[in-house]
Design a protein around this motif. Structure first.
Motif, short mmCIF file in Angstrom:
data_model
loop_
_atom_site.label_atom_id
_atom_site.label_comp_id
_atom_site.label_asym_id
_atom_site.label_seq_id
_atom_site.Cartn_x
_atom_site.Cartn_y
_atom_site.Cartn_z
N ALA A 133 32.22 37.41 44.13
CA ALA A 133 32.34 38.50 43.16
C ALA A 133 33.37 39.53 43.62
CB ALA A 133 30.98 39.16 42.96
N MET A 134 33.41 39.82 44.94
CA MET A 134 34.38 40.80 45.44
C MET A 134 35.81 40.31 45.29
SD MET A 134 32.76 42.46 48.87
CE MET A 134 31.06 42.99 48.93
N LEU A 135 36.03 39.03 45.62
CA LEU A 135 37.39 38.49 45.48
C LEU A 135 37.83 38.54 44.01
CD1 LEU A 135 37.22 35.42 47.89
CD2 LEU A 135 38.54 37.50 48.21
N ILE A 136 36.93 38.18 43.12
CA ILE A 136 37.27 38.23 41.69
C ILE A 136 37.51 39.67 41.26
CG2 ILE A 136 36.36 37.84 39.37
CD1 ILE A 136 35.03 35.33 40.39
N TYR A 137 36.68 40.57 41.78
CA TYR A 137 36.84 42.00 41.43
C TYR A 137 38.23 42.50 41.85
CZ TYR A 137 36.39 47.04 41.95
OH TYR A 137 36.62 48.39 41.91
N LEU A 138 38.65 42.13 43.07
CA LEU A 138 39.97 42.57 43.54
C LEU A 138 41.07 42.01 42.65
CD1 LEU A 138 39.53 42.14 47.41
CD2 LEU A 138 39.70 44.28 46.15
N TRP A 139 40.93 40.74 42.28
CA TRP A 139 41.94 40.10 41.43
C TRP A 139 41.99 40.73 40.05
CZ3 TRP A 139 41.70 37.00 36.96
CH2 TRP A 139 42.90 36.35 36.64
N VAL A 140 40.80 40.94 39.46
CA VAL A 140 40.73 41.53 38.11
C VAL A 140 41.28 42.96 38.13
CG1 VAL A 140 39.13 42.37 36.34
CG2 VAL A 140 38.82 40.09 37.31
#
Length: 870
Positions: free
Chosen positions: A108-115
Motif C-alpha cells: 500500500a505504501m509503494l502504491i501510495y508513493l506512486w499515486v
C-alpha cells in the motif's frame, strides 16, 4: 420478598467520576440504601439516581492530574510488557499477523508513493491553473478528432486579439522534431552532444516558470538565433554554467544547421515534468527550417506547432472558450473547427479525447492501482482482525480469571487494544524498512525517483494507520470479551456467538473474493499484453533498424545507400519521414470522383523513399510499389481502408486530387498499424517526398545482426566523424507504445500474488485456530476409527464452502471489470471462460494446499496426546 434488581447505569456513572479508591465503598452503601427503599419501588430508582448525582462534588471526583498520569504510564508499561509476553507465547500467530500486515502495508505504501507522484506530474508551474494548451476539434467523418497541433499563426493572433490571454506561444516540441527530423546535435569545438530541444516563441519562460539560473524570462529568445540551455548541458559544454552566457554554439538537425547565442541557462527539468528537453531555440530559427522544408507557415490550414496560452489572473477559461468560438469564425480555413482550451497540467491524467471531449486517460491506471492498494490493505486488515478475534476467543478463561480477581473491564479493554496497536506498530516499522529496501528497484521499474519524506502529513497518516487498524482489529475482542459474564466464563458455559462466527466467515469470503478478482483481472491483462506483442502489425519490424539521417548523409545519399547495401547482412535500405508508430501528419484535402462534398475525413500522410514497402515487407494487394524507374512525384499508394473509405472500384490507375493537384494511384497495400491498438486503422496515403526522408530504415538478415550493425556504425562514422550512432529496432519502437500497459500487467501479477500470500496467511491462521479448538475432538474421533481423509474433510469442508462462495461472487464481477478495461482498445483479445475458471481454480487450489497441509498434519497425530491436550 424478591431480591431487588438494581439498575446498573447509575453505578457506571459513579465509577466514571468517583475516585477508584472509595468508589467500591460508596457503591456498597448505595446498594444497601437502595434495598432499604425497595419497598417503595416506585421511587427507589429515582432515589438512587439522585444520590449518585449529588455525590458529584469535590473530594469524591477522581483526580485527572499528575497522579493519574503517573498511574496511566505504569498501567501502560504493564500492558506493553504483558503483550510482549503474550507475543512470545504465541509466536506463530504473532509472526502470521506481522508478516501479513507488513506485506500489505508495504504494498500500500509503494502504491501510495506512486499515486502521489502521478498526481503531481506537470503541476510544477506558478499559476498552473492559468496555463492552457489550445487544441483543435476537427469534424472527421462521423466523429470529431481532437488535434494537438495548430496553425502557426494562431498563438500570435490569440495574444493580439483576445484580451483574456496574457501570454501565448507557438512551440515545436522536442518529440515532434525528433519524430520527423531525428535528433539534434550541438557542437562546440570538438564536442558533439546529442540533445532534445524545443523551438519556441519568446514568452516560453513567462508561461512555463522553469527556474532560470542565468538570463531573464522577458529577455531570452527575443532575438533570432538565440538559445537557452539547461544547467547539465551548459556544464558539459563549458564546465561551469555561469560561463555559458553570451557564447555561441552550433546546432544541427537532420540537414539543417545554424549557430545560436546562449541567452539563458535554466535549472534541469525535474522528473515531475512530462516535457523533458535540454534547450529551447527561438522560433525564428524554426521559421528558417520550415522555409527550407517548404512549409507554408502563413497558411491557417497548415497545422504544425502546439499552442499554449497563459490567462490573466482575473480571467477564467469559460470566458476564453467563448472568445475562441468567435475567433474561428473570422478565419475561413478553420471556420468548421473548434478551438478547445485544455488545462496543461490535466493532460497527463486526462489526455484522451473522444468526439471532441476530454476524457480520462492515465487517471484510470492511477485509480486502479489506488483501489488495488486499498484492497490489499483491507485484505491484510481483515486477516489481522480475523486472527485477533479468533485468538481472543481462545483467551476466554484468562479473561474470566482476571475478572474474578477484580481486574476492571476498562483494564481488559485497554489490554486488548494495546496488544493490537503494538502489533500494527511493529508491522508498520517492518513495512517501512521493506519500503526503503524495495524503493530503488521499484523506482527502476516505474522509471520514477520516489522518496519517502517523513513530513508531518506522512507521520500523521502513519499514526492514523497504526491506531485505525489497531482499534478496528482490537476493538471487537476488547469490547465483546471484556463484557462477558465472569461466572459463565469460569464454568465454561460460554459458546462462540453466531455473530462472531458469521463475522469471521464473512471476512474470509470477502478476502478471497478480492483475491480471486485480482487473479482474474491479472490473467486478462496478461493475455491482452500477449495479444499486443504477438499481433501482426502488417509490417516486419523484428529485423529492421532505423536511425536518424544527417546533413552529410543527405548530401551524399546515393553513395551512402550504395555502401550500405554492400555490407553483408543488409537486405534492403530505404528512408522515411518520421517514426512508424510516432506522430504523423494528416490531411483532409483529398477529393475523388463521386466524393460527397460534405464528407470530411483525415488521411494519414506516410512519406517514404523507394523500396520502403519492400523494406517493411508491406503486403501489396494491387498495382506496384514505388520504384526509381518511374517519376513518382505525383503517384500515390493507399492502404485498403483508404480505398474502402473512398469507395473506389479498381482503384489502380485512377486519379485523385490533393491540394488542387492530380495524383495517380499506383498501388494498394494491406492495412498496417501506424498507431497503437487503442486506435482503429485509419486511411493512409503513401507518397514519395525526397525532401523529408530524415530516417534511414535498414532490413537485416536474421543471423549475425550484431556484426552487421557494427559495420553500419563504422560506415555512419565515416560519413559523420564524432557523431554517435543511435539506432533502434522497429518492433521495439512499437512495443514502447505499451510500456505503461506492460507495467500494469507486471504490477497486477505482483499485487495479485501478494494478495494470494496474505490471504493464505490469514487462512492458515484460522485453520490452525480451528484445529486447536477441535484438537481433543479430533483425537477422540481418530480413536473411534476416523481415517486421514475423514479428518481432512472434517477440517476443510467449511473453508472450501467459503472460498466457493467468494468465487461465485468474484468471477462475474471480474468478467464485468475486464470487459470494461478491454473496451478502451480498438483491438483486443476475446474474453474466455477458461480465464475466469483458471482464476477460480488457482484460488481454490491455494486454499486446498493451505488447509490440506494442516489437516494432514493433524490426521497423523498421536490421538492419546490429543486427549491430554488442554
Amino acid at each position: 420478598m424478591n431480591n431487588p434488581r438494581i439498575p446498573k447505569w447509575p453505578f457506571r456513572l459513579l465509577r466514571w467520576f468517583c475516585d477508584p479508591e472509595i468508589a467500591e465503598d460508596i457503591e456498597g452503601d448505595l446498594k444497601e440504601r437502595y434495598e432499604r427503599h425497595y419497598t417503595q419501588k416506585k421511587f427507589s430508582n429515582w432515589r438512587l439516581v439522585r444520590d449518585v448525582v449529588f455525590l458529584f462534588r469535590p473530594g469524591i471526583i477522581r483526580s485527572i492530574m499528575s497522579s493519574q498520569n503517573h498511574n496511566y504510564a505504569g498501567i501502560m508499561r504493564y500492558h506493553v510488557k504483558f503483550a510482549l509476553r503474550n507475543f512470545h507465547r504465541q509466536k506463530l500467530a504473532f509472526l502470521i499477523n506481522v508478516i501479513g500486515l507488513a506485506s500489505g502495508l508495504t504494498c500500500a505504501m509503494l502504491i501510495y508513493l506512486w499515486v502521489s507522484d502521478e498526481w503531481q506530474v506537470d503541476k510544477l508551474f506558478e499559476d498552473d491553473e492559468l496555463i492552457y494548451q489550445v487544441m483543435m476539434n476537427d469534424p472527421n467523418g462521423n466523429s470529431i478528432q481532437t488535434m494537438t497541433y495548430t496553425p502557426h499563426l494562431l498563438a500570435r493572433s490569440l495574444a493580439a486579439e483576445i484580451q483574456e490571454v496574457d501570454h501565448a506561444i507557438a512551440m515545436i516540441p522536442s518529440e515532434l522534431s525528433s519524430d520527423f527530423l531525428g535528433d539534434f546535435t550541438l557542437t562546440l569545438d570538438d564536442k558533439k552532444i546529442k540533445a532534445g530541444g524545443h523551438f519556441s516563441e519568446s514568452d516560453f519562460f513567462n508561461i512555463f516558470s522553469y527556474e532560470l539560473l542565468a538570463g531573464h524570462a522577458d529577455d531570452v529568445l527575443k532575438q533570432p538565433n538565440t538559445i537557452v540551455i539547461s544547467r547539465s548541458l551548459a556544464e558539459k559544454l563549458y564546465q561551469e554554467y555561469g560561463s555559458a552566457l553570451g557564447k555561441s554554439i552550433t546546432w544541427n538537425l537532420a540537414s539543417f544547421n545554424g549557430e545560436a547565442m546562449i541567452t539563458g541557462v535554466f535549472e534541469d527539468i525535474p522528473a515531475s515534468s512530462t516535457s523533458q528537453f535540454d534547450f529551447v531555440l527561438d522560433f525564428d530559427t524554426w521559421y528558417e527550417v520550415a522555409k527550407e522544408m517548404q512549409l507554408d507557415v502563413n497558411n491557417w490550414g497548415n497545422h504544425t506547432p502546439a499552442t499554449f496560452v497563459k490567462l490573466h489572473q482575473e480571467n477564467d477559461v469559460n470566458s476564453l472558450s467563448k472568445k475562441l468560438s468567435a475567433f474561428t469564425e473570422t478565419q475561413p480555413k478553420i471556420a468548421d473547427k473548434q478551438l478547445l482550451p485544455v488545462q496543461y497540467s490535466s493532460l497527463y491524467l486526462y489526455g484522451k479525447f473522444k468526439d471532441g471531449q476530454q476524457m480520462p486517460g492515465r487517471i484510470k491506471q492511477v485509480q486502479t492501482f489506488g483501489i488495488i492498494g486499498l484492497l490489499i490493505l483491507i485484505i491484510a486488515g481483515i486477516n489481522f482482525m480475523n486472527l485477533s478475534t479468533a485468538r481472543a476467543s481462545k483467551r476466554m478463561k484468562e479473561i474470566g480469571i482476571k475478572k474474578a480477581l477484580g481486574i476492571r473491564r476498562r483494564s481488559l479493554t485497554n489490554q486488548f487494544l494495546v496488544e493490537s496497536i503494538l502489533i500494527v506498530f511493529i508491522a508498520t516499522a517492518v513495512s517501512l524498512m521493506m519500503v526503503h529496501l524495495l524503493l530503488p528497484s521499484f523506482n527502476l521499474f516505474t522509471e520514477k525517483e520516489l522518496v519517502i519524506n517523513y513530513d508531518p502529513v506522512l507521520v500523521l497518516q502513519l499514526l492514523g494507520i497504526v491506531f485505525g487498524i489497531g482499534f478496528l482489529a482490537g476493538g471487537y475482542p476488547a469490547l465483546y470479551l471484556s463484557g462477558l459474564d465472569t461466572l459463565a466464563i469460569l464454568k465454561n458455559k460460554l459458546r462462540t456467538s453466531y455473530g462472531e462466527i458469521w463475522l469471521r466467515k464473512g471476512l474470509v469470503v470477502f478476502q478471497f473474493l478480492i483475491t480471486t478478482l485480482l487473479i482474474s483481472t491479472a490473467l486478462v491483462i496478461y493475455h491482452q499484453i500477449s495479444y499486443i506483442q504477438s499481433k501482426s502489425l502488417g509490417y516486419e519490424g523484428e529485423q529492421v533498424i532505423y536511425f536518424s539521417s544527417t546533413e552529410n548523409i543527405a548530401n551524399q545519399k546515393s553513395a551512402f545507400y550504395a555502401e550500405l547495401r554492400q555490407i553483408p547482412g543488409v537486405v534492403e535500405v530505404s528512408g522515411m519521414a518520421g517514426n512508424l508508430s510516432g506522430i504523423h501528419s494528416a490531411t483532409s484535402d483529398f477529393s475523388w470522383e463521386g466524393k460527397d462534398p460534405e464528407f470530411n475525413i483525415d488521411f494519414i500522410q506516410f512519406q517514404g523513399d523507394f523500396r520502403l514497402a519492400e523494406t517493411l515487407n508491406l503486403n501489396l494487394l494491387d498495382g506496384r510499389t514505388f520504384s526509381s524507374e518511374y517519376n513518382e512525384k505525383r503517384n500515390i499508394i493507399f492502404n485498403e481502408t483508404a480505398i474502402k473509405v473512398m469507395g473506389l472500384k479498381e482503384p489502380v490507375g485512377q486519379s485523385i486530387k490533393l491540394w488542387g493537384m492530380n495524383y495517380k494511384i499506383v498501388g494498394v497495400v494491406q492495412d498496417f498499424h501506424l498507431e497503437s491498438l487503442y486506435e482503429t486503422i485509419k486511411p493512409v496515403a503513401m507518397m514519395i517526398d525526397y525532401s523529408t526522408l530524415y530516417r534511414l530504415v535498414v532490413k537485416l538478415e536474421g543471423e549475425n545482426q550484431l556484426a552487421t550493425i557494427n559495420q553500419i556504425e563504422d560506415l555512419f562514422q565515416s560519413f559523420n566523424p564524432g557523431t554517435s550512432f543511435d539506432f533502434q529496432f522497429l518492433d521495439q519502437e512499437y512495443q514502447n507504445l505499451y510500456t505503461s500497459e506492460r507495467r500494469v500487467a507486471t504490477l497486477s501479477r505482483l499485487f495479485s500474488s501478494l494478495a494470494v500470500i496474505i490471504s493464505c496467511l490469514g487462512l492458515l491462521g484460522l485453520v490452525i485456530f480451528t484445529i486447536q479448538n477441535q484438537y481433543k475432538e479430533i483425537g477422540i474421533r481418530i480413536i473411534f476409527g476416523l481415517n486421514s481423509s475423514g479428518v481432512v474433510i472434517l477440517l476443510s469442508k467449511s473453508f472450501f464452502n467459503l472460498v466457493l462462495i467468494a468465487m461465485l461472487i468474484a468471477l462475474p464481477l471480474g468478467y464485468f471489470l475486464a470487459h470494461g478495461w478491454l473496451q478502451q482498445f480498438a483491438y483486443h483479445t476475446e474474453l474466455k471462460v477458461w480465464m475466469f475458471g483458471l482464476a477460480g481454480l488457482i484460488s481454490l487450489l491455494i486454499a486446498m494446499i493451505t488447509i490440506g497441509s494442516q489437516a494432514l498434519r493433524v490426521a497423523h497425530m498421536n490421538p492419546t496426546e490429543a486427549i491430554k491436550y488442554e
